[in-house]
Design an enzyme around this catalytic site. Structure first.
Site, short mmCIF file in Angstrom:
data_model
loop_
_atom_site.label_atom_id
_atom_site.label_comp_id
_atom_site.label_asym_id
_atom_site.label_seq_id
_atom_site.Cartn_x
_atom_site.Cartn_y
_atom_site.Cartn_z
N ASP A 116 -10.70 1.96 -4.70
CA ASP A 116 -10.54 3.41 -4.49
C ASP A 116 -11.11 4.21 -5.66
OD1 ASP A 116 -7.19 2.96 -3.18
OD2 ASP A 116 -9.10 3.17 -2.10
N GLU A 143 1.95 -0.29 -4.94
CA GLU A 143 0.98 0.72 -5.31
C GLU A 143 1.69 2.06 -5.31
OE1 GLU A 143 -1.69 2.41 -2.57
OE2 GLU A 143 -3.30 2.65 -4.00
N ASP A 188 0.82 -1.21 0.00
CA ASP A 188 0.00 0.00 0.00
C ASP A 188 0.86 1.27 0.00
OD1 ASP A 188 -2.77 1.08 0.46
OD2 ASP A 188 -1.76 1.96 2.18
O1 TEU Z 1 -4.70 4.26 -1.54
C1 TEU Z 1 -3.68 5.13 -1.97
C2 TEU Z 1 -4.24 6.42 -2.37
O2 TEU Z 1 -3.54 7.35 -2.65
C3 TEU Z 1 -5.71 6.54 -2.41
O3 TEU Z 1 -6.02 7.66 -1.65
C4 TEU Z 1 -6.16 6.68 -3.81
O4 TEU Z 1 -5.12 7.19 -4.62
C5 TEU Z 1 -7.24 7.70 -3.89
O5 TEU Z 1 -8.21 7.31 -2.95
C6 TEU Z 1 -7.80 7.71 -5.29
O6 TEU Z 1 -8.40 8.94 -5.45
C7 TEU Z 1 -4.28 3.28 -0.62
C8 TEU Z 1 -5.45 2.34 -0.41
O7 TEU Z 1 -5.77 1.72 -1.66
C9 TEU Z 1 -6.62 3.17 0.09
O8 TEU Z 1 -7.80 2.38 0.18
C10 TEU Z 1 -6.25 3.74 1.44
O9 TEU Z 1 -7.29 4.61 1.87
C11 TEU Z 1 -4.95 4.55 1.35
O10 TEU Z 1 -3.92 3.90 0.61
C12 TEU Z 1 -4.38 4.77 2.74
O11 TEU Z 1 -3.93 3.53 3.23
#
Ligand code: TEU
Length: 565
Positions: A331, A256, A201
């Protein structure tokens, strides 16, 4: 290809456990529910199951706020349930990939509870603390991705701590070797339990510039500020993780990468670098963000979408990197509603998006519900939404950006992460067969006609289209190793590309519009005796498939894939 790169022919299925299948009647999905559905995933042809966080967590960010990295959240079940799931996955010849969330922990984690007690506490430097500015304000002007300052003031010790996401998600201090050792330990714990891989993540945020410079607005805006992405020591840290865990356990890993660059993703995923197996980047999912702003609306830029796919295909191939291919995740709003049509041409659109993505070079990810064409649900009002990011933004859009409540709701309807978090639709029974209880978030009202059961028996369903694509990837080498070449030059409706190897050529032609389209193959294909070629066809919107010829007619949202030998 080295045996350890088996995952280059694999397909990953992403499970958002809270919404996948509830076995207890609690209204929330759980581990046993996933175990019940393993035969479904195996029949789909899935190789790797990415299980999103099921660790102990207060659930402010649905599990991405971890309070114990080595214990199962009772809402999802027990460690015995987890061990049973892992065993059943292995018995079916599939692999389990877990989500590792180590840019930050929950403020409920015992490390943070210790750290906040005093500046001298041995856990203090597990997190990022800074003194206030002389006027008492935050150490710098960084903004959280969920809105508001990225710094939280702690009265007890008179310092701020960094939270790039929610205020209950405290950033870990990776400069501290003790933190890096803890991460190796927790990843080893899961590797020893037979987990085959990790999804990391926001892993490109773990190294911060220790000067913590002000955001002077000079960098392109986006959902993640570039100045804290791909930081100075990030590759060093990832190489350490490879050396200590990924390599010795021959794991498949995906990073990610929020707001990253092609150059960094080549470094992160070229096998010679010994970092990750592959990377997610998000640039193609910002082509409907005006000036990179997620919380403003505009129609998506089709030409930019095609250019980005092409740039990353050719760039990663040239650099020896490897893409994680995706249109959907937990997301993002549903791609079907965002880039195609979730009404009259829903089935054609879903299959067109699938054919377009699965012909590219990389490892494809299928997000739960994508394989049956689940669209964005309709949100009546904010009481139906659960996501912390959406709830924060509903306030901020009105209080800081001058939107009316209705305007803010309209933006949320299109952008909210909850669009992809409604329960998986298994059948046309109560709550779509997801739960016998009251679901934690509503089931989309279209579930009677959009569900797994209604598509299993139909050989031309969206579900069986995905099954064909997943199988084709295993049998047609050019899909894994062919050189990418874009075939359309700015066609207003069509995205067309080829994948070329010495023995095979793949041709994919997709109509991204609700109008009839005509596409003429480039001159280079003139001498391919198309009629006589041995080819397998994969049509998306008809039960018969046309012969490949120079001039191709495409009905609304039609797409075709030919393999020419
Ligand atoms: O998401 C990474 C992130 O930057 C997200 O905020 C995403 O880019 C954005 O919501 C899209 O507009 C990861 C996880 O996938 C997410 O569910 C978590 O909320 C976030 O990290 C924090 O751990």
């Amino acid at each position: 290809m080295r045996a350890q790169e088996w995952w280059r022919r694999s397909t990953v299925y992403q499970v958002y456990p809270k919404s996948f299948k509830d076995s207890s009647g609690s209204g929330e999905g759980d581990i046993r529910g996933l175990t019940e559905k393993l035969d479904y995933l195996q029949k789909l042809g899935i190789d790797i199951i990415w299980l999103q966080p099921v660790y102990v967590s207060p659930q402010h960010d649905n599990g991405y706020d971890v309070a114990d990295y080595c214990e199962i959240n009772p809402e999802f079940g027990t460690m015995a349930d987890f061990d049973e799931l892992a065993k059943e996955i292995r018995l079916r010849g599939m692999h389990l990939m877990l989500d590792i969330v180590v840019n930050h922990s929950s403020t409920d984690h015992k490390w943070f509870q210790q750290a906040r007690q005093s500046k001298e506490n041995p856990y203090r430097n597990y997190y990022i603390w800074r003194d206030p500015k002389p006027d008492g304000s935050a150490p710098n002007n960084w903004q959280s991705k969920f809105g508001g300052s990225a710094w939280q003031y702690d009265e007890a010790t008179g310092q701020y701590f960094l939270t790039l996401f929610d205020k209950t998600q405290a950033d870990l201090n990776w400069e501290n070797p003790a933190v890096r050792e803890e991460v190796v330990k927790l990843m080893t714990f899961w590797a020893d339990k037979g987990v085959s891989g990790f999804r990391m993540d926001v892993i490109n945020l773990i190294s911060k510039d220790q000067e913590f410079p002000e955001d002077d607005g000079s960098l392109p805006p986006g959902d993640g500020r570039r100045f804290y992405t791909d930081g100075p020591r990030v590759h060093e840290y990832v190489k350490d993780m490879y050396k200590e865990v990924f390599g010795p356990n021959n794991m498949v890993t995906v990073g990610e990468m929020s707001s990253t660059t092609l150059e960094h993703c080549i470094r992160y995923s070229n096998p010679e670098e010994r970092e990750f197996s592959m990377t997610f980047n998000f640039h193609h999912l910002k082509v409907d963000y005006p000036n990179g702003q997620k919380w403003e609306l505009m129609p998506y830029d089709f030409e930019q979408l095609k250019q980005l796919f092409s740039e990353w295909q050719t760039g990663m191939q040239a650099g020896g990197g490897w893409n994680a291919l995706f249109f959907n995740n937990h997301d993002q709003p549903r791609a079907l509603s965002r880039f195609a049509d979730d009404g009259e041409y829903r089935a054609e659109s879903a299959k067109m998006l699938a054919t377009t993505l699965h012909g590219l070079q990389g490892t494809p990810y299928v997000y739960q519900g994508e394989e049956i064409g689940m669209p964005n649900p309709y949100w009546n009002d904010m009481s139906e939404l659960r996501d912390i990011e959406s709830r924060n933004m509903f306030k901020i859009l009105q209080e800081e950006r001058g939107k009316t409540a209705e305007e803010a709701l309209n933006i949320i309807r299109q952008r909210s992460r909850d669009n992809s978090r409604t329960p998986m639709q298994w059948n046309d029974g109560p709550q779509a067969g997801f739960t016998t209880g009251t679901p934690w978030i509503k089931v989309d009202e279209r579930y009677p006609e959009i569900n797994v059961e209604s598509q299993l028996a139909d050989p031309y369903s969206i579900l069986n289209h995905y099954k064909k694509l997943i199988a084709l990837r295993k049998s047609v080498d050019v899909i894994t190793n062919g050189r990418y070449e874009r075939l359309d030059e700015g066609h207003p409706q069509v995205f067309a590309y080829a994948r070329i190897s010495t023995s095979e050529t793949l041709v994919v032609v997709s109509n991204f519009s609700a109008r009839q389209a005509v596409f003429v193959l480039p001159e280079a294909f003139a001498d391919v005796s198309l009629e006589g070629s041995a080819y397998e066809l994969l049509a998306s919107n008809t039960e018969t498939t046309p012969l490949l010829q120079r001039e191709i007619e495409l009905s609304p949202y039609a797409s075709y894939m030919w393999v020419i030998r």
